[in-house]
Design a protein around this motif. Structure first.
Motif, PDB file in Angstrom:
ATOM      1  N   THR A  19       0.803  -1.217   0.000  1.00  0.00           N
ATOM      2  CA  THR A  19       0.000   0.000   0.000  1.00  0.00           C
ATOM      3  C   THR A  19       0.839   1.271   0.000  1.00  0.00           C
ATOM      4  OG1 THR A  19      -0.169  -0.129   2.422  1.00  0.00           O
ATOM      5  CG2 THR A  19      -1.964  -1.091   1.130  1.00  0.00           C
ATOM      6  N   LEU A  20       1.865   1.338   0.856  1.00  0.00           N
ATOM      7  CA  LEU A  20       2.635   2.565   1.015  1.00  0.00           C
ATOM      8  C   LEU A  20       4.088   2.378   0.591  1.00  0.00           C
ATOM      9  CD1 LEU A  20       1.470   3.745   4.557  1.00  0.00           C
ATOM     10  CD2 LEU A  20       0.871   4.809   2.382  1.00  0.00           C
ATOM     11  N   PRO A  21       4.660   3.365  -0.104  1.00  0.00           N
ATOM     12  CA  PRO A  21       6.125   3.360  -0.280  1.00  0.00           C
ATOM     13  C   PRO A  21       6.792   3.425   1.093  1.00  0.00           C
ATOM     14  CG  PRO A  21       5.087   4.937  -1.768  1.00  0.00           C
ATOM     15  CD  PRO A  21       4.020   4.491  -0.804  1.00  0.00           C
ATOM     16  N   LYS A  22       8.021   2.921   1.170  1.00  0.00           N
ATOM     17  CA  LYS A  22       8.689   2.755   2.453  1.00  0.00           C
ATOM     18  C   LYS A  22       8.830   4.062   3.224  1.00  0.00           C
ATOM     19  CE  LYS A  22      13.005   2.873  -0.169  1.00  0.00           C
ATOM     20  NZ  LYS A  22      14.160   2.081  -0.642  1.00  0.00           N
ATOM     21  N   GLN A  23       8.986   5.204   2.518  1.00  0.00           N
ATOM     22  CA  GLN A  23       9.176   6.479   3.208  1.00  0.00           C
ATOM     23  C   GLN A  23       7.922   6.938   3.943  1.00  0.00           C
ATOM     24  OE1 GLN A  23       9.646   5.881  -0.010  1.00  0.00           O
ATOM     25  NE2 GLN A  23       8.827   7.464  -1.341  1.00  0.00           N
ATOM     26  N   PHE A  24       6.782   6.326   3.624  1.00  0.00           N
ATOM     27  CA  PHE A  24       5.532   6.716   4.274  1.00  0.00           C
ATOM     28  C   PHE A  24       5.066   5.704   5.317  1.00  0.00           C
ATOM     29  CE2 PHE A  24       5.066   8.816  -0.001  1.00  0.00           C
ATOM     30  CZ  PHE A  24       5.303  10.097   0.453  1.00  0.00           C
ATOM     31  N   LEU A  25       5.817   4.632   5.516  1.00  0.00           N
ATOM     32  CA  LEU A  25       5.472   3.680   6.572  1.00  0.00           C
ATOM     33  C   LEU A  25       5.532   4.383   7.924  1.00  0.00           C
ATOM     34  CD1 LEU A  25       7.453   0.513   5.444  1.00  0.00           C
ATOM     35  CD2 LEU A  25       4.996   0.912   5.235  1.00  0.00           C
ATOM     36  N   GLU A  26       4.607   4.045   8.816  1.00  0.00           N
ATOM     37  CA  GLU A  26       4.504   4.746  10.090  1.00  0.00           C
ATOM     38  C   GLU A  26       5.065   3.925  11.242  1.00  0.00           C
ATOM     39  OE1 GLU A  26       0.671   6.301  10.963  1.00  0.00           O
ATOM     40  OE2 GLU A  26       0.603   7.561   9.164  1.00  0.00           O
ATOM     41  N   LYS A  30       3.920   8.137  13.230  1.00  0.00           N
ATOM     42  CA  LYS A  30       4.658   9.128  12.447  1.00  0.00           C
ATOM     43  C   LYS A  30       5.383   8.426  11.300  1.00  0.00           C
ATOM     44  CE  LYS A  30       6.963  12.144  14.856  1.00  0.00           C
ATOM     45  NZ  LYS A  30       8.056  12.780  15.648  1.00  0.00           N
ATOM     46  N   PRO A  31       5.249   8.931  10.066  1.00  0.00           N
ATOM     47  CA  PRO A  31       5.926   8.307   8.920  1.00  0.00           C
ATOM     48  C   PRO A  31       7.447   8.437   9.013  1.00  0.00           C
ATOM     49  CG  PRO A  31       4.106   9.688   8.186  1.00  0.00           C
ATOM     50  CD  PRO A  31       4.318   9.994   9.641  1.00  0.00           C
ATOM     51  N   VAL A  32       8.140   7.463   8.429  1.00  0.00           N
ATOM     52  CA  VAL A  32       9.605   7.484   8.389  1.00  0.00           C
ATOM     53  C   VAL A  32      10.101   8.804   7.813  1.00  0.00           C
ATOM     54  CG1 VAL A  32      11.623   6.442   7.297  1.00  0.00           C
ATOM     55  CG2 VAL A  32       9.841   4.974   8.256  1.00  0.00           C
ATOM     56  N   LEU A  33       9.479   9.265   6.736  1.00  0.00           N
ATOM     57  CA  LEU A  33       9.913  10.507   6.093  1.00  0.00           C
ATOM     58  C   LEU A  33       9.861  11.684   7.055  1.00  0.00           C
ATOM     59  CD1 LEU A  33      10.731  12.161   3.612  1.00  0.00           C
ATOM     60  CD2 LEU A  33       8.295  12.322   3.019  1.00  0.00           C
ATOM     61  N   ILE A  34       8.855  11.732   7.901  1.00  0.00           N
ATOM     62  CA  ILE A  34       8.733  12.854   8.845  1.00  0.00           C
ATOM     63  C   ILE A  34       9.843  12.804   9.882  1.00  0.00           C
ATOM     64  CG2 ILE A  34       7.273  13.929  10.597  1.00  0.00           C
ATOM     65  CD1 ILE A  34       6.369  14.420   7.719  1.00  0.00           C
ATOM     66  N   TYR A  35      10.198  11.618  10.361  1.00  0.00           N
ATOM     67  CA  TYR A  35      11.338  11.511  11.279  1.00  0.00           C
ATOM     68  C   TYR A  35      12.584  12.115  10.640  1.00  0.00           C
ATOM     69  CZ  TYR A  35       8.993   8.274  14.550  1.00  0.00           C
ATOM     70  OH  TYR A  35       8.159   7.716  15.495  1.00  0.00           O
ATOM     71  N   THR A  36      12.776  11.820   9.350  1.00  0.00           N
ATOM     72  CA  THR A  36      13.935  12.352   8.640  1.00  0.00           C
ATOM     73  C   THR A  36      13.854  13.863   8.500  1.00  0.00           C
ATOM     74  OG1 THR A  36      14.087  10.285   7.377  1.00  0.00           O
ATOM     75  CG2 THR A  36      15.294  12.188   6.526  1.00  0.00           C
ATOM     76  N   LEU A  37      12.726  14.355   8.019  1.00  0.00           N
ATOM     77  CA  LEU A  37      12.567  15.793   7.806  1.00  0.00           C
ATOM     78  C   LEU A  37      12.747  16.580   9.095  1.00  0.00           C
ATOM     79  CD1 LEU A  37       9.511  15.837   5.352  1.00  0.00           C
ATOM     80  CD2 LEU A  37      11.883  16.408   4.802  1.00  0.00           C
ATOM     81  N   GLU A  38      12.314  16.019  10.218  1.00  0.00           N
ATOM     82  CA  GLU A  38      12.420  16.737  11.489  1.00  0.00           C
ATOM     83  C   GLU A  38      13.872  17.021  11.866  1.00  0.00           C
ATOM     84  OE1 GLU A  38       8.357  15.475  13.904  1.00  0.00           O
ATOM     85  OE2 GLU A  38      10.164  14.265  14.148  1.00  0.00           O
TER      86      GLU A  38
END
Length: 240
Positions: A19-26, A30-38
């Motif tokens: 369903t989700l690309p890996k960067q959007f897994l929660e 919180k999605p992986v991408l958000i951890y990175t962006l923070e």
């Protein structure tokens, strides 16, 4: 001016998600991408973030950025047909938006959420001193060149080997120029920015990064990320 270019263009085929690309897994909501962006959002020396995203997921990414208040994202651009092309899209957007001389770009994977503030700071310092910075970690296992017919080729001295990770950091005008050169020469096979820059004659400089700065590519990586994050939170709870 210091610009983070976050590459979140992968489809997650090795993650086996349906369903989700890996960067959007929660993880913990919180999605992986958000951890990175923070990590870049909260760093005082990062002025702006450009996100390179799968085109079909840009609207979803915008909703996440708004929900989690990632205010430094100034632009989201679609990825390309390859990693190299996707990174170029981010670099080109930065070059058009921030044409100032001596702008630094920090190219980072959206699925490397365990980068830390100290490494970002050291990378920026290294660029000011040497012109670029490649985040690395020491090789801790035997490394060898693949031989023919399933044979082990030359075994390298691991004490002289490191693993290239991210961010990889350069002056914007320099890496933009080399990407344009690669396009004009139809050079499409560079695995990362460090490889491209070295091919065009740049001496590259290493910055030691945290061992846990893994790229979340497989289910095992995701479980390791969860374990590391839980351990970090538990240490904070008990006062370490």
């Amino acid at each position: 001016m210091n610009i983070a270019i976050i590459f979140a263009g992968g489809t997650g085929q090795r993650m086996n998600t349906k369903t989700l690309p890996k960067q959007f897994l929660e993880l913990h909501g919180k999605p992986v991408l958000i951890y990175t962006l923070e990590q870049f959002e909260n760093h005082p020396q990062i002025d702006s973030i450009i996100l390179v995203c799968l085109e079909s997921w840009i609207d979803y990414a915008k909703k996440l950025i708004s929900k989690f208040q990632i205010n430094k994202v100034s632009q989201i651009v679609p990825g390309g047909a390859s990693g190299q092309e996707s990174i170029f899209h981010g670099i080109q957007a930065a070059y058009q938006k921030f044409p100032q001389q001596k702008t630094i770009v920090l190219i980072h994977d959206g699925v490397r959420p365990l980068i830390n503030q100290e490494t970002i700071t050291r990378c920026l310092k290294c660029v000011h001193q040497n012109g670029n910075a490649i985040t690395t970690t020491p090789a801790i296992e035997t490394v060898f060149v693949n031989g023919e017919h399933d044979q082990v080729g030359k075994i390298l001295n691991r004490t002289q080997c490191s693993l290239a990770r991210a961010p990889q950091c350069f002056y914007l005008d320099e890496i933009y120029k080399e990407h344009i050169k690669a396009k004009s020469e139809n050079q499409k096979e560079f695995i990362d920015s460090a490889t491209l820059m070295q091919y065009y004659g740049h001496k590259l400089y290493m910055v030691d990064g945290p061992v846990e700065n893994i790229k979340i590519t497989t289910p095992m990586d995701f479980y390791l990320f969860r374990a590391l994050l839980d351990a970090k939170e538990n240490m904070q709870i008990v006062g370490f």
